[in-house]
Design a protein around this motif. Structure first.
Motif, mmCIF file in Angstrom:
data_model
loop_
_atom_site.group_PDB
_atom_site.id
_atom_site.type_symbol
_atom_site.label_atom_id
_atom_site.label_comp_id
_atom_site.label_asym_id
_atom_site.label_seq_id
_atom_site.Cartn_x
_atom_site.Cartn_y
_atom_site.Cartn_z
ATOM 1 N N ILE A 188 0.899 -1.160 0.028
ATOM 2 C CA ILE A 188 -0.109 -0.011 -0.170
ATOM 3 C C ILE A 188 0.998 1.147 0.079
ATOM 4 N N HIS A 189 0.661 2.310 -0.772
ATOM 5 C CA HIS A 189 1.260 3.491 -1.065
ATOM 6 C C HIS A 189 0.583 4.462 -0.160
ATOM 7 N N ALA A 190 1.493 5.010 0.886
ATOM 8 C CA ALA A 190 1.040 5.944 1.755
ATOM 9 C C ALA A 190 1.525 7.169 0.974
ATOM 10 N N VAL A 191 0.359 8.371 0.917
ATOM 11 C CA VAL A 191 0.740 9.846 0.603
ATOM 12 C C VAL A 191 0.136 10.804 1.366
ATOM 13 N N THR A 192 0.587 11.858 1.238
ATOM 14 C CA THR A 192 -0.058 12.770 2.201
ATOM 15 C C THR A 192 -0.805 14.007 1.413
ATOM 16 N N ASP A 193 -0.983 13.829 0.013
ATOM 17 C CA ASP A 193 -1.708 14.759 -0.729
ATOM 18 C C ASP A 193 -2.090 14.152 -2.020
ATOM 19 N N TRP A 194 -3.157 15.019 -2.742
ATOM 20 C CA TRP A 194 -3.490 14.554 -4.093
ATOM 21 C C TRP A 194 -2.389 14.783 -5.021
ATOM 22 N N ALA A 195 -1.335 15.765 -4.790
ATOM 23 C CA ALA A 195 -0.464 15.836 -5.847
ATOM 24 C C ALA A 195 0.375 14.569 -6.003
ATOM 25 N N GLU A 196 0.811 14.183 -4.617
ATOM 26 C CA GLU A 196 1.535 12.865 -4.537
ATOM 27 C C GLU A 196 0.747 11.715 -5.162
ATOM 28 N N ALA A 197 -0.638 11.655 -4.934
ATOM 29 C CA ALA A 197 -1.459 10.527 -5.418
ATOM 30 C C ALA A 197 -1.287 10.566 -6.872
ATOM 31 N N ALA A 198 -1.722 11.764 -7.427
ATOM 32 C CA ALA A 198 -1.680 11.884 -8.773
ATOM 33 C C ALA A 198 -0.569 11.147 -9.498
ATOM 34 N N ARG A 199 0.709 11.635 -9.067
ATOM 35 C CA ARG A 199 2.070 11.015 -9.843
ATOM 36 C C ARG A 199 1.887 9.646 -9.554
ATOM 37 N N LEU A 200 1.615 8.839 -8.586
ATOM 38 C CA LEU A 200 1.491 7.509 -8.548
ATOM 39 C C LEU A 200 0.626 6.794 -9.711
ATOM 40 N N VAL A 201 -0.836 7.490 -9.581
ATOM 41 C CA VAL A 201 -1.812 7.286 -10.522
ATOM 42 C C VAL A 201 -1.420 7.148 -11.943
ATOM 43 N N ARG A 202 -0.861 8.398 -12.364
ATOM 44 C CA ARG A 202 -0.429 8.409 -13.642
ATOM 45 C C ARG A 202 0.900 7.387 -14.009
ATOM 46 N N PHE A 203 1.690 7.187 -13.269
ATOM 47 C CA PHE A 203 2.731 6.184 -13.476
ATOM 48 C C PHE A 203 2.253 4.847 -13.778
ATOM 49 N N HIS A 204 1.145 4.554 -13.089
ATOM 50 C CA HIS A 204 0.212 3.434 -12.887
ATOM 51 C C HIS A 204 -0.209 3.030 -14.197
ATOM 52 N N PHE A 205 -0.855 4.263 -14.909
ATOM 53 C CA PHE A 205 -1.572 4.084 -15.972
ATOM 54 C C PHE A 205 -0.989 4.317 -17.198
ATOM 55 N N GLY A 206 0.521 4.729 -16.854
ATOM 56 C CA GLY A 206 1.373 4.775 -18.055
ATOM 57 C C GLY A 206 1.275 6.323 -18.606
ATOM 58 N N LEU A 207 0.807 7.218 -18.129
ATOM 59 C CA LEU A 207 0.665 8.533 -18.451
ATOM 60 C C LEU A 207 1.940 9.428 -18.217
ATOM 61 N N PRO A 208 2.298 10.269 -18.772
ATOM 62 C CA PRO A 208 3.013 11.440 -18.372
ATOM 63 C C PRO A 208 2.891 12.064 -16.929
ATOM 64 N N THR A 209 3.982 12.214 -16.348
ATOM 65 C CA THR A 209 3.450 12.850 -14.871
ATOM 66 C C THR A 209 3.938 14.487 -14.550
ATOM 67 N N ALA A 210 4.402 15.064 -15.999
ATOM 68 C CA ALA A 210 4.760 16.241 -15.743
ATOM 69 C C ALA A 210 3.805 17.330 -15.299
#
Length: 218
Positions: free
Chosen positions: A194-216
């Motif tokens: 389980i990936h613990a994050v503190t905010d939505w910016a951090e969560a979004a980076r994980l989501v985009r990486f998991h989906f194979g999307l750019p994280t910029a």
């Protein structure tokens, strides 16, 4: 009111899926609930990761009973539009992610409050489908995603919900997010799955990486 079933309110496209809890994830819960309690002559004094036992009646100084805590929660949900606000960054983050993925909210609140929650989410710019159920979340997420061979993410503040989804949808990326820093410090530490994050910016980076999307963007 009976709990919503996924087939009744959700129509998924052929896209990745994000399933997110609401309280303490999408909407602030503990901070406004503390203010609500003060208005009802109670106070939240957290010494452990739970509500019962940590809510004090200001008139007599005693801990509120489990029945009283349930009644206070019910009253809070009945007036949620007067108290709850979006978590930091969530509105813009989900709007960006919705261009790439389907988003579904799965809340554990009593279904009788779902209509008020739906109205609040819409007013805040969070129009994504809502499921309100007190059933375990793992089977609901499994049913929702079905046998689709597409990436899926589940975001929640409570470990038992994340464990339930892990057991029923093992391919799911699991993210632990809690808006309130005070309670986050009291929460059990998640294991390595389980990936613990503190905010939505951090969560979004994980989501985009998991989906194979750019994280910029984040």
């Amino acid at each position: 009111m009976a709990a919503d079933r996924p087939d009744d309110v959700v129509r998924l496209g052929h896209r990745p899926l994000i399933v997110s809890d609401i309280d303490e994830v999408v909407l602030e819960f503990l901070t406004p609930f503390k203010l609500f309690l003060e208005s009802r002559q109670h106070r939240l004094l957290p010494s452990s990761f739970r509500l019962t036992g940590n809510i004090v009646d200001l008139e007599n100084g005693e801990a509120a009973s489990e029945a009283t805590v349930r009644a206070l929660l019910d009253a809070f949900y009945d007036a949620q539009e007067q108290w709850q606000t979006p978590a930091t960054l969530v509105v813009n983050t989900l709007a960006e992610l919705s261009a790439e993925a389907d988003i579904v909210f799965l809340t554990a609140m009593p279904p009788r409050h779902a209509a008020k929650r739906r109205a609040l989410l819409d007013a805040l710019g969070l129009p994504y489908p809502l499921l309100a159920s007190e059933e375990p979340k793992g089977p609901l997420v499994k049913h929702l995603h079905g046998d689709r061979e597409l990436p899926i993410v589940f975001i929640d503040d409570i470990l038992r919900n994340l464990h339930s989804v892990r057991d029923h949808a093992p391919s799911c990326l699991l993210i632990n997010l809690m808006a309130n820093a005070e309670f986050r410090a009291l929460a059990p530490v998640p294991d390595a799955s389980i990936h613990a994050v503190t905010d939505w910016a951090e969560a979004a980076r994980l989501v985009r990486f998991h989906f194979g999307l750019p994280t910029a963007q984040n």
